[in-house]
Scaffold this motif. Structure first.
Motif, PDB file in Angstrom:
ATOM      1  N   TRP A 131       0.849  -1.180   0.000  1.00 44.50           N
ATOM      2  CA  TRP A 131       0.000   0.000   0.000  1.00 44.50           C
ATOM      3  C   TRP A 131       0.893   1.242   0.000  1.00 44.50           C
ATOM      4  CZ3 TRP A 131       0.331   3.657   3.887  1.00 44.50           C
ATOM      5  CH2 TRP A 131       1.018   3.267   5.051  1.00 44.50           C
ATOM      6  N   LYS A 132       0.323   2.358  -0.391  1.00 44.12           N
ATOM      7  CA  LYS A 132       1.070   3.609  -0.372  1.00 44.12           C
ATOM      8  C   LYS A 132       0.097   4.761  -0.196  1.00 44.12           C
ATOM      9  CE  LYS A 132       1.245   3.816  -5.448  1.00 44.12           C
ATOM     10  NZ  LYS A 132       2.128   3.865  -6.626  1.00 44.12           N
ATOM     11  N   ALA A 133       0.605   5.879   0.303  1.00 49.06           N
ATOM     12  CA  ALA A 133      -0.202   7.078   0.498  1.00 49.06           C
ATOM     13  C   ALA A 133       0.720   8.281   0.521  1.00 49.06           C
ATOM     14  CB  ALA A 133      -1.003   6.991   1.802  1.00 49.06           C
ATOM     15  N   GLY A 134       0.219   9.398  -0.001  1.00 46.57           N
ATOM     16  CA  GLY A 134       1.043  10.593  -0.018  1.00 46.57           C
ATOM     17  C   GLY A 134       0.343  11.765  -0.657  1.00 46.57           C
ATOM     18  N   GLY A 135       1.116  12.748  -1.025  1.00 50.22           N
ATOM     19  CA  GLY A 135       0.575  13.942  -1.656  1.00 50.22           C
ATOM     20  C   GLY A 135       1.258  14.207  -2.980  1.00 50.22           C
ATOM     21  N   LEU A 136       0.588  15.028  -3.813  1.00 50.55           N
ATOM     22  CA  LEU A 136       1.166  15.349  -5.112  1.00 50.55           C
ATOM     23  C   LEU A 136       0.714  16.719  -5.570  1.00 50.55           C
ATOM     24  CD1 LEU A 136      -0.619  13.617  -8.116  1.00 50.55           C
ATOM     25  CD2 LEU A 136      -1.683  13.974  -5.891  1.00 50.55           C
ATOM     26  N   GLY A 137       1.473  17.256  -6.477  1.00 51.90           N
ATOM     27  CA  GLY A 137       1.116  18.503  -7.126  1.00 51.90           C
ATOM     28  C   GLY A 137       1.239  18.335  -8.631  1.00 51.90           C
ATOM     29  N   ARG A 138       0.322  18.995  -9.381  1.00 48.50           N
ATOM     30  CA  ARG A 138       0.337  18.897 -10.843  1.00 48.50           C
ATOM     31  C   ARG A 138       0.221  20.293 -11.443  1.00 48.50           C
ATOM     32  NH1 ARG A 138      -3.101  13.676 -12.848  1.00 48.50           N
ATOM     33  NH2 ARG A 138      -1.919  14.198 -14.739  1.00 48.50           N
ATOM     34  N   PHE A 139       0.996  20.516 -12.481  1.00 46.75           N
ATOM     35  CA  PHE A 139       0.958  21.772 -13.219  1.00 46.75           C
ATOM     36  C   PHE A 139       0.693  21.427 -14.676  1.00 46.75           C
ATOM     37  CE2 PHE A 139       3.568  25.339 -15.243  1.00 46.75           C
ATOM     38  CZ  PHE A 139       2.494  26.216 -15.206  1.00 46.75           C
ATOM     39  N   SER A 140      -0.465  21.818 -15.181  1.00 44.01           N
ATOM     40  CA  SER A 140      -0.857  21.409 -16.530  1.00 44.01           C
ATOM     41  C   SER A 140      -1.579  22.546 -17.252  1.00 44.01           C
ATOM     42  CB  SER A 140      -1.752  20.169 -16.477  1.00 44.01           C
ATOM     43  OG  SER A 140      -2.862  20.380 -15.612  1.00 44.01           O
ATOM     44  N   ILE A 146      -3.053  24.579 -11.612  1.00 37.20           N
ATOM     45  CA  ILE A 146      -2.118  24.048 -10.615  1.00 37.20           C
ATOM     46  C   ILE A 146      -2.970  23.313  -9.586  1.00 37.20           C
ATOM     47  CG2 ILE A 146      -0.396  24.563  -8.857  1.00 37.20           C
ATOM     48  CD1 ILE A 146       0.316  27.067 -10.369  1.00 37.20           C
ATOM     49  N   ARG A 147      -2.826  21.997  -9.559  1.00 35.68           N
ATOM     50  CA  ARG A 147      -3.662  21.173  -8.687  1.00 35.68           C
ATOM     51  C   ARG A 147      -2.834  20.589  -7.555  1.00 35.68           C
ATOM     52  NH1 ARG A 147      -5.399  19.667 -13.978  1.00 35.68           N
ATOM     53  NH2 ARG A 147      -7.608  20.129 -14.364  1.00 35.68           N
ATOM     54  N   GLY A 148      -3.460  20.448  -6.408  1.00 37.03           N
ATOM     55  CA  GLY A 148      -2.843  19.778  -5.272  1.00 37.03           C
ATOM     56  C   GLY A 148      -3.793  18.748  -4.715  1.00 37.03           C
ATOM     57  N   GLY A 149      -3.235  17.609  -4.277  1.00 31.56           N
ATOM     58  CA  GLY A 149      -4.133  16.570  -3.794  1.00 31.56           C
ATOM     59  C   GLY A 149      -3.439  15.524  -2.952  1.00 31.56           C
ATOM     60  N   LEU A 150      -4.238  14.582  -2.496  1.00 27.00           N
ATOM     61  CA  LEU A 150      -3.784  13.441  -1.718  1.00 27.00           C
ATOM     62  C   LEU A 150      -4.163  12.172  -2.463  1.00 27.00           C
ATOM     63  CD1 LEU A 150      -5.084  14.623   1.781  1.00 27.00           C
ATOM     64  CD2 LEU A 150      -2.753  14.867   0.897  1.00 27.00           C
ATOM     65  N   PHE A 151      -3.329  11.148  -2.308  1.00 31.98           N
ATOM     66  CA  PHE A 151      -3.644   9.898  -3.011  1.00 31.98           C
ATOM     67  C   PHE A 151      -3.268   8.708  -2.148  1.00 31.98           C
ATOM     68  CE2 PHE A 151       0.813  10.300  -3.961  1.00 31.98           C
ATOM     69  CZ  PHE A 151       1.272   9.000  -4.062  1.00 31.98           C
ATOM     70  N   GLY A 152      -3.871   7.587  -2.470  1.00 28.93           N
ATOM     71  CA  GLY A 152      -3.561   6.315  -1.837  1.00 28.93           C
ATOM     72  C   GLY A 152      -3.643   5.217  -2.864  1.00 28.93           C
TER      73      GLY A 152
END
Length: 606
Positions: free
Chosen positions: A472-481, A498-504
């Motif tokens: 399993w994994k979990a963390g955060g990310l940022g995207r620029f598109s 510019i998006r920011g989010g959390l993922f698992g």
């Protein structure tokens, strides 16, 4: 003549007796230096001592071809190119280049010494300064050597090489430790498989041979067990389990691999005394390696046998610390040759009480964290990337809301390409970043877009790393598109986000029969943050509207082909993304944006 054989049986017996008596007082009194990590070796061309090689032409060819082949057949080390080594090993500058540029740890050498009635084969493991670490000899009748076939001669060389490598008390070494995971210096080539459990030990050099200075006896301290969860050609990752105490495992510790070629042959020939594992060597004085330096003579301190001070050669054989410094080894037993004549009384040594081993209580939380960060920074500088990934495939999109527009599925199947890199940071943290671009036709006109991302996440394994659900994994990310849409009559102009989010995510393995296997993954991301703008026009000139609020999500599902023997592996992924936005304007417009993609992926470990 560079060396003479000690022929007197009584003298041999005396040396052995004195060696045993002199060593006894030191048992438990000192801890020797740790066994160095030896992962990559270079093969020195087979060398012949003396000019009397008449009738041994077949043997010369067989030994020259058979020795490098035997080193590789043992699958004990990663072997550098023979052409590379042959051009650099003979001078100090060349050996330094092999160390610094090609990460050479040791040399393997074979010396052939023809005598009037015998041929002596001497196989050595040498450090980068050509000082002997391990040594094995084989004496063949000269008549047999002259009459034997090439295959028979090569078999003798292989037996000798396997005996030499079997003297190593461990087959793989720990090259890095990150939290509950350790990297081992052995992989598919060494017989390591996913799911294997290995016994980790700390091996120290306890005594040296009195005549040739090679490692003689070793001391092993059990540390616990580890289970292999990932395997590559020459490396593997293992999860530490059942440790004897916290933080027990360090770089330089090791383990045996029963499936390694040399051990397999040893097991099959266990009844053969010549395949003895890490047994005592006889006190034969062997010829030195050409261009090398013979082991320094041990100068006795007094009549009888005494313990020598720590040898500086042992310090040179130890791996450098993480800060680049060379460690000063603790005392090791070095046995001096007896200067006294037979019958002279032996002076008794005062026995030292064994010193209790210091218990590693471990540092505090801040010490562990700061040490992990420091190690991670150094590791990043030395190895900035663990894995390179590339992708290509079709991508299409749609938007609904004051205006409607779509990007068409490409008939040529590929309209997006990109890539990224991933690496371990410290503990169980990983970082990844990358990006790509896309293009294609819209319902009216054409579109062109880009996307970049950065991720920081924690990845861990469940109890059974071989199960269908194992990680399993979990963390955060940022995207620029961003995307630009152009065409006559097109009312949607694209946007910048510019998006920011959390993922698992979850992952596991799917066995497809035999050795075929696939590693699957499923990642879900929530995007509560979007700082950007959207451009469209209902009438007249287009306008870009700022985003007031948004909520989006994405789901990526895919699998990687598992092939530990391949450098480049492939996989596939399907990803969908959906986002609803509220624009900052008096009409409170709410566009609904969707992206879809299919990716064919490849990854290359670095």
């Amino acid at each position: 003549m560079t060396g003479q054989t000690i022929r007197s049986k009584s003298y041999k017996t005396l040396i052995s007796l004195l060696f045993a008596v002199g060593s006894a007082p030191l048992l438990g009194a000192a801890v020797g230096p740790k066994l160095p990590v030896i992962q990559q070796v270079g093969v020195i061309p087979a060398q012949w001592e003396g000019d009397d090689a008449s009738g041994l032409e077949t043997a010369r060819t067989a030994f020259g071809e058979g020795f490098p082949a035997a080193v590789r057949a043992a699958h004990r080390f990663r072997v550098l190119s023979d052409d590379l080594v042959s051009g650099l090993w003979q001078d100090k500058e060349g050996r330094g280049e092999l160390q610094s540029q090609f990460e050479l740890h040791s040399f393997a050498s074979l010396t052939v010494t023809p005598r009037s009635d015998t041929v002596i084969l001497t196989a050595r493991l040498l450090d980068p300064d050509l000082k002997s670490q391990l040594l094995e000899t084989e004496t063949l009748p000269r008549a047999w050597s002259a009459a034997a076939s090439s295959d028979e001669l090569k078999d003798k060389v292989q037996d000798l090489v396997f005996r030499l490598f079997n003297r190593m008390p461990v087959d793989v070494s720990v090259t890095s430790v990150q939290g509950q995971y350790a990297t081992l210096s052995g992989g598919v080539e060494q017989g390591v498989q996913v799911g294997d459990e290995v016994d980790l030990v700390r091996t120290t050099i306890e005594s040296l041979h009195p005549a040739n200075g090679t490692w003689l006896d070793f001391k092993k301290q059990p540390l616990g067990k580890a289970q292999v969860i990932e395997v590559k050609n020459f490396t593997s990752v293992a999860r530490l389990i059942k440790l004897t105490y916290d933080n027990a495992v360090e770089v330089g510790d090791g383990a045996r691999i029963p499936a390694i070629a040399g051990r397999v042959k040893f097991a099959r020939q266990a009844q053969d005394e010549s395949m003895k594992d890490s047994g005592a060597q006889g006190p034969i004085v062997v010829p030195p390696l050409y261009l090398g330096t013979p082991p320094a003579k041990v100068v006795p301190k007094a009549a009888g046998v005494a313990a020598a001070k720590p040898s500086p050669k042992l310090a040179e054989s130890m791996p450098p610390q993480e800060d680049g410094s060379i460690p000063v080894p603790p005392e090791a037993k070095v046995v001096d040759a007896p200067p006294a004549e037979a019958g002279e009384p032996i002076a008794e040594e005062k026995k030292e009480e064994p010193k209790p081993e210091e218990k590693n209580e471990g540092g505090g939380l801040w010490d562990s964290f700061s040490s992990g960060v420091g190690n991670a920074v150094g590791d990043v500088i030395a190895n900035p990337v663990d894995e390179l990934r590339l992708y290509a495939g079709p991508q299409w999109w749609s938007i609904k809301g004051p205006v409607n527009a779509t990007g068409k599925f490409p008939l040529w199947l590929i309209n997006s390409i990109g890539g990224g890199v991933e690496r371990h940071s410290f503990a169980k943290f990983k970082v990844a970043f990358g990006g790509g671009g896309g293009f294609g036709k819209a319902n009216k006109g054409t579109w062109l877009g880009y996307d970049a991302y950065a991720m920081l996440f924690w990845q861990d394994y469940l109890a059974n790393p071989a199960a269908i659900l194992s990680s399993w994994k979990a963390g955060g990310l940022g995207r620029f598109s961003g995307m630009s849409v152009e065409g006559k009559g097109q009312k949607y102009g694209g946007g910048d986000w510019i998006r920011g989010g959390l993922f698992g995510g979850l992952g596991g393995r799917i066995d497809a029969g035999g050795v075929h296997r696939y590693d699957w993954f499923a990642d879900y991301t929530l995007y509560p943050l979007n700082i950007g703008r959207v451009g469209y026009a209902t009438t007249g000139k287009g306008t870009r509207y700022l985003i007031e609020s948004s909520l989006g999500w994405s789901l990526a599902v895919g699998a990687w082909q598992y092939d530990p023997t391949a450098t480049l592996t492939f996989g596939g992924q399907i990803e969908i993304m959906d986002e609803r936005m509220t624009l900052k304007n008096k009409n409170n417009r709410r566009p609904h944006l969707g992206f879809n993609s299919i990716k064919v992926m490849a990854k290359y470990p670095l």
